[in-house]
Design a protein around this motif. Structure first.
Motif, PDB file in Angstrom:
ATOM      1  N   ASP A 422       0.835  -1.202   0.000  1.00 46.18           N
ATOM      2  CA  ASP A 422       0.000   0.000   0.000  1.00 46.18           C
ATOM      3  C   ASP A 422       0.870   1.253   0.000  1.00 46.18           C
ATOM      4  O   ASP A 422       0.632   2.205  -0.763  1.00 46.18           O
ATOM      5  CB  ASP A 422      -0.918  -0.021   1.224  1.00 46.18           C
ATOM      6  CG  ASP A 422      -2.058   0.972   1.135  1.00 46.18           C
ATOM      7  OD1 ASP A 422      -2.325   1.488   0.031  1.00 46.18           O
ATOM      8  OD2 ASP A 422      -2.687   1.246   2.171  1.00 46.18           O
ATOM      9  N   ILE A 423       1.895   1.256   0.855  1.00 46.73           N
ATOM     10  CA  ILE A 423       2.810   2.404   0.924  1.00 46.73           C
ATOM     11  C   ILE A 423       3.516   2.611  -0.414  1.00 46.73           C
ATOM     12  O   ILE A 423       3.634   3.741  -0.913  1.00 46.73           O
ATOM     13  CB  ILE A 423       3.826   2.208   2.065  1.00 46.73           C
ATOM     14  CG1 ILE A 423       3.124   2.350   3.428  1.00 46.73           C
ATOM     15  CG2 ILE A 423       4.994   3.192   1.957  1.00 46.73           C
ATOM     16  CD1 ILE A 423       3.988   1.987   4.613  1.00 46.73           C
ATOM     17  N   GLN A 424       3.988   1.511  -1.005  1.00 44.43           N
ATOM     18  CA  GLN A 424       4.677   1.595  -2.295  1.00 44.43           C
ATOM     19  C   GLN A 424       3.755   2.159  -3.371  1.00 44.43           C
ATOM     20  O   GLN A 424       4.152   3.012  -4.173  1.00 44.43           O
ATOM     21  CB  GLN A 424       5.166   0.207  -2.704  1.00 44.43           C
ATOM     22  CG  GLN A 424       5.982   0.188  -3.983  1.00 44.43           C
ATOM     23  CD  GLN A 424       7.465   0.333  -3.750  1.00 44.43           C
ATOM     24  OE1 GLN A 424       7.890   0.630  -2.639  1.00 44.43           O
ATOM     25  NE2 GLN A 424       8.247   0.145  -4.789  1.00 44.43           N
ATOM     26  N   ASP A 484      12.001  -4.341   5.052  1.00 41.53           N
ATOM     27  CA  ASP A 484      12.632  -3.314   5.894  1.00 41.53           C
ATOM     28  C   ASP A 484      11.530  -2.339   6.306  1.00 41.53           C
ATOM     29  O   ASP A 484      11.240  -1.368   5.605  1.00 41.53           O
ATOM     30  CB  ASP A 484      13.739  -2.609   5.118  1.00 41.53           C
ATOM     31  CG  ASP A 484      14.512  -1.616   5.978  1.00 41.53           C
ATOM     32  OD1 ASP A 484      14.016  -1.239   7.063  1.00 41.53           O
ATOM     33  OD2 ASP A 484      15.614  -1.204   5.560  1.00 41.53           O
ATOM     34  N   TYR A 485      10.897  -2.614   7.431  1.00 41.53           N
ATOM     35  CA  TYR A 485       9.725  -1.838   7.833  1.00 41.53           C
ATOM     36  C   TYR A 485      10.062  -0.375   8.090  1.00 41.53           C
ATOM     37  O   TYR A 485       9.280   0.518   7.760  1.00 41.53           O
ATOM     38  CB  TYR A 485       9.079  -2.471   9.069  1.00 41.53           C
ATOM     39  CG  TYR A 485       8.628  -3.883   8.828  1.00 41.53           C
ATOM     40  CD1 TYR A 485       7.586  -4.159   7.949  1.00 41.53           C
ATOM     41  CD2 TYR A 485       9.266  -4.960   9.447  1.00 41.53           C
ATOM     42  CE1 TYR A 485       7.172  -5.462   7.712  1.00 41.53           C
ATOM     43  CE2 TYR A 485       8.865  -6.268   9.210  1.00 41.53           C
ATOM     44  CZ  TYR A 485       7.825  -6.515   8.333  1.00 41.53           C
ATOM     45  OH  TYR A 485       7.436  -7.798   8.080  1.00 41.53           O
ATOM     46  N   GLU A 486      11.213  -0.113   8.678  1.00 41.90           N
ATOM     47  CA  GLU A 486      11.592   1.275   8.947  1.00 41.90           C
ATOM     48  C   GLU A 486      11.721   2.066   7.650  1.00 41.90           C
ATOM     49  O   GLU A 486      11.332   3.239   7.579  1.00 41.90           O
ATOM     50  CB  GLU A 486      12.902   1.317   9.739  1.00 41.90           C
ATOM     51  CG  GLU A 486      12.747   0.809  11.178  1.00 41.90           C
ATOM     52  CD  GLU A 486      14.013   0.963  11.991  1.00 41.90           C
ATOM     53  OE1 GLU A 486      14.591   2.064  11.991  1.00 41.90           O
ATOM     54  OE2 GLU A 486      14.438  -0.024  12.621  1.00 41.90           O
ATOM     55  N   ALA A 487      12.266   1.421   6.603  1.00 43.95           N
ATOM     56  CA  ALA A 487      12.414   2.105   5.319  1.00 43.95           C
ATOM     57  C   ALA A 487      11.054   2.408   4.705  1.00 43.95           C
ATOM     58  O   ALA A 487      10.840   3.495   4.133  1.00 43.95           O
ATOM     59  CB  ALA A 487      13.255   1.252   4.373  1.00 43.95           C
ATOM     60  N   PHE A 488      10.120   1.460   4.797  1.00 41.33           N
ATOM     61  CA  PHE A 488       8.789   1.707   4.245  1.00 41.33           C
ATOM     62  C   PHE A 488       8.050   2.763   5.049  1.00 41.33           C
ATOM     63  O   PHE A 488       7.399   3.648   4.472  1.00 41.33           O
ATOM     64  CB  PHE A 488       7.991   0.401   4.182  1.00 41.33           C
ATOM     65  CG  PHE A 488       8.297  -0.438   2.982  1.00 41.33           C
ATOM     66  CD1 PHE A 488       7.702  -0.161   1.759  1.00 41.33           C
ATOM     67  CD2 PHE A 488       9.207  -1.485   3.053  1.00 41.33           C
ATOM     68  CE1 PHE A 488       7.995  -0.924   0.631  1.00 41.33           C
ATOM     69  CE2 PHE A 488       9.502  -2.253   1.941  1.00 41.33           C
ATOM     70  CZ  PHE A 488       8.904  -1.974   0.725  1.00 41.33           C
ATOM     71  N   PHE A 489       8.110   2.701   6.375  1.00 39.95           N
ATOM     72  CA  PHE A 489       7.466   3.736   7.193  1.00 39.95           C
ATOM     73  C   PHE A 489       8.050   5.114   6.882  1.00 39.95           C
ATOM     74  O   PHE A 489       7.327   6.118   6.862  1.00 39.95           O
ATOM     75  CB  PHE A 489       7.639   3.421   8.681  1.00 39.95           C
ATOM     76  CG  PHE A 489       6.563   2.528   9.250  1.00 39.95           C
ATOM     77  CD1 PHE A 489       5.230   2.887   9.187  1.00 39.95           C
ATOM     78  CD2 PHE A 489       6.896   1.324   9.860  1.00 39.95           C
ATOM     79  CE1 PHE A 489       4.237   2.078   9.720  1.00 39.95           C
ATOM     80  CE2 PHE A 489       5.916   0.497  10.397  1.00 39.95           C
ATOM     81  CZ  PHE A 489       4.581   0.876  10.319  1.00 39.95           C
ATOM     82  N   ASP A 600       8.396  -1.548  20.991  1.00 44.09           N
ATOM     83  CA  ASP A 600       8.765  -0.758  19.825  1.00 44.09           C
ATOM     84  C   ASP A 600       7.495  -0.234  19.174  1.00 44.09           C
ATOM     85  O   ASP A 600       6.494  -0.954  19.049  1.00 44.09           O
ATOM     86  CB  ASP A 600       9.531  -1.616  18.812  1.00 44.09           C
ATOM     87  CG  ASP A 600      10.943  -1.936  19.287  1.00 44.09           C
ATOM     88  OD1 ASP A 600      11.504  -1.145  20.071  1.00 44.09           O
ATOM     89  OD2 ASP A 600      11.483  -2.978  18.877  1.00 44.09           O
ATOM     90  N   GLY A 601       7.531   1.015  18.766  1.00 44.95           N
ATOM     91  CA  GLY A 601       6.381   1.616  18.116  1.00 44.95           C
ATOM     92  C   GLY A 601       6.813   2.560  17.024  1.00 44.95           C
ATOM     93  O   GLY A 601       8.004   2.669  16.705  1.00 44.95           O
ATOM     94  N   TYR A 602       5.848   3.243  16.449  1.00 47.36           N
ATOM     95  CA  TYR A 602       6.126   4.189  15.370  1.00 47.36           C
ATOM     96  C   TYR A 602       5.277   5.429  15.567  1.00 47.36           C
ATOM     97  O   TYR A 602       4.175   5.369  16.108  1.00 47.36           O
ATOM     98  CB  TYR A 602       5.837   3.541  14.006  1.00 47.36           C
ATOM     99  CG  TYR A 602       6.770   2.400  13.677  1.00 47.36           C
ATOM    100  CD1 TYR A 602       7.941   2.622  12.965  1.00 47.36           C
ATOM    101  CD2 TYR A 602       6.501   1.100  14.113  1.00 47.36           C
ATOM    102  CE1 TYR A 602       8.820   1.579  12.684  1.00 47.36           C
ATOM    103  CE2 TYR A 602       7.361   0.051  13.834  1.00 47.36           C
ATOM    104  CZ  TYR A 602       8.523   0.308  13.124  1.00 47.36           C
ATOM    105  OH  TYR A 602       9.393  -0.723  12.864  1.00 47.36           O
ATOM    106  N   GLN A 603       5.811   6.566  15.117  1.00 43.49           N
ATOM    107  CA  GLN A 603       5.042   7.801  15.195  1.00 43.49           C
ATOM    108  C   GLN A 603       5.392   8.699  14.015  1.00 43.49           C
ATOM    109  O   GLN A 603       6.486   8.608  13.446  1.00 43.49           O
ATOM    110  CB  GLN A 603       5.305   8.540  16.507  1.00 43.49           C
ATOM    111  CG  GLN A 603       6.733   8.998  16.696  1.00 43.49           C
ATOM    112  CD  GLN A 603       6.940   9.704  18.027  1.00 43.49           C
ATOM    113  OE1 GLN A 603       6.075   9.675  18.902  1.00 43.49           O
ATOM    114  NE2 GLN A 603       8.085  10.349  18.187  1.00 43.49           N
ATOM    115  N   ALA A 604       4.433   9.550  13.632  1.00 44.72           N
ATOM    116  CA  ALA A 604       4.658  10.498  12.537  1.00 44.72           C
ATOM    117  C   ALA A 604       5.617  11.582  13.005  1.00 44.72           C
ATOM    118  O   ALA A 604       5.396  12.213  14.042  1.00 44.72           O
ATOM    119  CB  ALA A 604       3.338  11.102  12.110  1.00 44.72           C
ATOM    120  N   THR A 605       6.696  11.784  12.243  1.00 43.82           N
ATOM    121  CA  THR A 605       7.722  12.764  12.635  1.00 43.82           C
ATOM    122  C   THR A 605       8.062  13.754  11.534  1.00 43.82           C
ATOM    123  O   THR A 605       8.515  14.858  11.809  1.00 43.82           O
ATOM    124  CB  THR A 605       9.016  12.045  13.062  1.00 43.82           C
ATOM    125  OG1 THR A 605       9.433  11.155  12.018  1.00 43.82           O
ATOM    126  CG2 THR A 605       8.800  11.247  14.344  1.00 43.82           C
TER     127      THR A 605
END
Length: 619
Positions: A422-424, A484-489, A600-605
């Motif tokens: 979806d991101i791609q 590579d989840y960090e790269a996609f995020f 571990d989590g993720y946030q919009a930066t």
């Protein structure tokens, strides 16, 4: 009363065995099946199957070994007893049992009917999580005379060799006071008989039914009729208790899906289990194209039960997209006893699970932080599996022992594959289209009655999206490269961080703070581990035996109730534990302190990516 029951049983037995009755052969080119829910024989339902005219000398009758959705070898034939075949004059034909799930009928040109009894599965569940030999409860059956029937049709009705593609008629004789619920259309409006017709065997087994004392609740989403039926053994819940949450959820789902709408009726069949009795213990749901069977413990607090329903039923409802609208020939012509598996579970289950989370943030049911937290949880869970295993290979070989345990990863990494795809797609289209638009195009191309060839799907996806997507599919879906989840995020301006989330009183992640003495059934606080802050503040110590909490006694028989009940505790609620420590019985009083787990989590930066991120999550 005892004498009356004896007489009734004798008459029923003679009728069922057909020893004195003639039976006209079925002149229609269909299979007619009758289930008798009135005359229950030792917790077994009598089934009568009338075939069309058989043209060969021998024919085999099969019960499913495997069904779509569970992909485990369940052998439903083991629940069938007293299998008989008769000619039109009531004379028995020779029958030989070939294996657990099939019977060979001799002199089949004379075959007028087959009869047998079916046991239910709920009574035989062991209580271990998906215990050895257990049927996953939402794929199972319940026979509670005069109270409730859970009818997953694949467990009651089989098929004749080479006759799966002809129409089926299902007739159900039922007590007047029981109300049936299904996505099928009842063609008999009487109180004692329900009559349904399907185009083929696969459609029949794709439509479960449930009969309960209580009436269903109904609402509409545009022109789609939604039916909710609930069996609550102790009367804690009714269909109306779940209607508001389901209605809010499904209207949001319909709005999210847009033009994809392939069913006019959808049934949600909810069985709430009494965990303290011999009852269903495999909690979750099983998808069908126009319905879902849900099994949860009745003891769950209402708010948590409603949230679990939203998460689980939303996943199942999204199966109206795939596999209902988009599926391969392996799914469309599923072989219930010797199946060839599709390579695309990443789509059937992964995209579906992703949609079940994406629509909630898209429609404002959860916020971005919760969505990122859920995806972070899936990343953590997916690490328990082989991250280099090609998903297409695992899917195609999922019935083999070395791949079977990886099936649950379709709900973890499968959903993450969908997210990254979806991101791609959003990045390549500058936010204009994503995976939902892809599925809309595929649904339009194929639809319910046009299956695709398994090997052609990647080519079709590339043709309706972008050339770059081929590399994604070859690398991450059929290839061995971990995502590579960090790269996609980062493409969406989202970065990795540490988050604190409310934990469980008695569990840290998947690790319990308690254990059970199997001899005494006592619940024991595990010695030799560091307890959480709540347990420390209350004064609990390793080795303490938990006798009661807030005057409710607990042991092995109701430990699940204790854990589930603790999930509804609020910060600073007063709480009283009675424990045994050595030879003493002590009372410990205090206030609830909810443990916080760091994950571990993720946030919009990155605000420069805000428009693209909004298109992804809100578009």
């Amino acid at each position: 009363m005892t004498q009356f029951l004896k007489i009734t049983t004798t008459i029923t037995y003679l009728w069922f065995m057909g020893t004195s009755l003639t039976w006209a052969q079925n002149k229609n080119n269909e299979v007619s099946v009758t289930l008798d829910l009135i005359n229950i024989n030792k917790d077994r339902v009598a089934v009568t199957v009338v075939p069309p005219k058989i043209k060969q000398d021998e024919i085999t009758y099969f019960m499913p070994k495997i069904i779509p959705g569970t992909y485990s070898e369940d052998d439903y034939g083991r629940y069938v007893e007293v299998f008989k075949a008769y000619d039109a004059k009531g004379k028995e034909l020779v029958v030989g049992k070939k294996d657990e799930n099939s019977w060979l009928i001799k002199d089949a040109k004379k075959l007028a009917k087959v009869t047998y009894l079916v046991n239910d599965t709920f009574d035989s569940e062991t209580g271990s999580e998906f215990g050895q030999g257990d049927i996953f409860s939402p794929a199972g059956t319940n026979i509670a005379e005069g109270e409730n029937f859970v009818i997953n049709t694949h467990a009651f009705v089989g098929y004749f060799q080479d006759l799966k593609e002809i129409p089926y008629q299902l007739i159900i004789n039922k007590p007047k006071h029981l109300h049936g619920a299904t996505a099928l259309i009842d063609e008999d409006k009487s109180d004692e008989i329900d009559r349904y017709k399907t185009s083929r065997y696969a459609e029949l087994v794709d439509n479960p039914l449930m009969y309960t004392k209580n009436k269903s609740a109904t609402f509409y989403v545009d022109t789609m009729e939604i039916i909710i039926s609930v069996h609550s053994p102790n009367g804690r819940f009714s269909a109306d208790d779940f209607k508001p949450a389901m209605e809010t959820m499904m209207k949001a789902q319909k709005k999210f899906l847009g033009p994809i709408n392939n069913t006019k009726k959808y049934a949600i069949l909810i069985y709430l289990s009494d965990y303290e009795k011999s009852d269903a213990k495999g909690f979750g749901a099983l998808e069908h194209n126009t319905s879902t069977v849900v099994v949860f413990p009745e003891a769950m607090p209402e708010d948590q039960l409603n949230q679990s329903m939203v998460d689980v039923v939303s996943h199942e409802f999204f199966h109206i997209v795939t596999p209902l609208s988009v599926h391969s020939k392996e799914i469309h012509y599923f072989d219930f006893n010797n199946p060839k598996m599709s390579k695309h579970l990443w789509m059937y289950e992964g995209i579906t699970e992703y949609f079940a989370n994406l629509f909630q943030v898209n429609q404002g049911l959860i916020d971005e932080e919760e969505f990122f937290s859920r995806m972070a949880g899936k990343i953590t869970n997916s690490k328990r599996f082989d991250d280099t295993m090609p998903f297409t290979k695992m899917s195609a070989e999922v019935l083999k022992k070395e791949f079977k345990d990886s099936y649950l990863n379709v709900y973890e990494k499968g959903a993450l594959i969908a997210m990254c795809l979806d991101i791609q797609l959003r990045e390549l289209s500058q936010g204009k289209s994503g995976i939902l638009e892809l599925m809309q195009k595929l649904s339009k191309e194929y639809g319910m009655e046009k299956p695709f060839d398994d090997d052609e799907l990647f080519d079709k996806i590339v043709s309706v999206t972008h050339p770059e997507i081929r590399n994604f599919l070859n690398t991450y879906v059929s290839g061995t490269t971990p995502l590579d989840y960090e790269a996609f995020f980062a493409k969406m301006g989202v970065s990795k961080t540490k988050m604190k989330i409310p934990g469980s009183i008695f569990l840290k992640g998947q690790v319990p703070y308690i254990t059970i003495n199997p001899t005494t059934k006592e619940i024991i606080v595990l010695p030799g581990i560091e307890l959480n802050d709540f347990m420390k503040s209350l004064g609990l110590q390793g080795g303490d035996i938990i006798v009661s909490i807030n005057n409710t006694k607990y042991n092995l028989d109701n430990v699940y109730d204790m854990i589930i009940g603790s999930m509804s505790w609020q910060e600073n609620d007063p709480v009283t534990f009675t424990i045994k420590r050595g030879s003493e019985e002590l009372t410990l009083k205090g206030n609830v302190k909810i443990p916080m787990d760091e994950i571990d989590g993720y946030q919009a930066t990155d605000e420069s990516k805000k428009a693209l991120r909004e298109a992804w999550l809100k578009g």
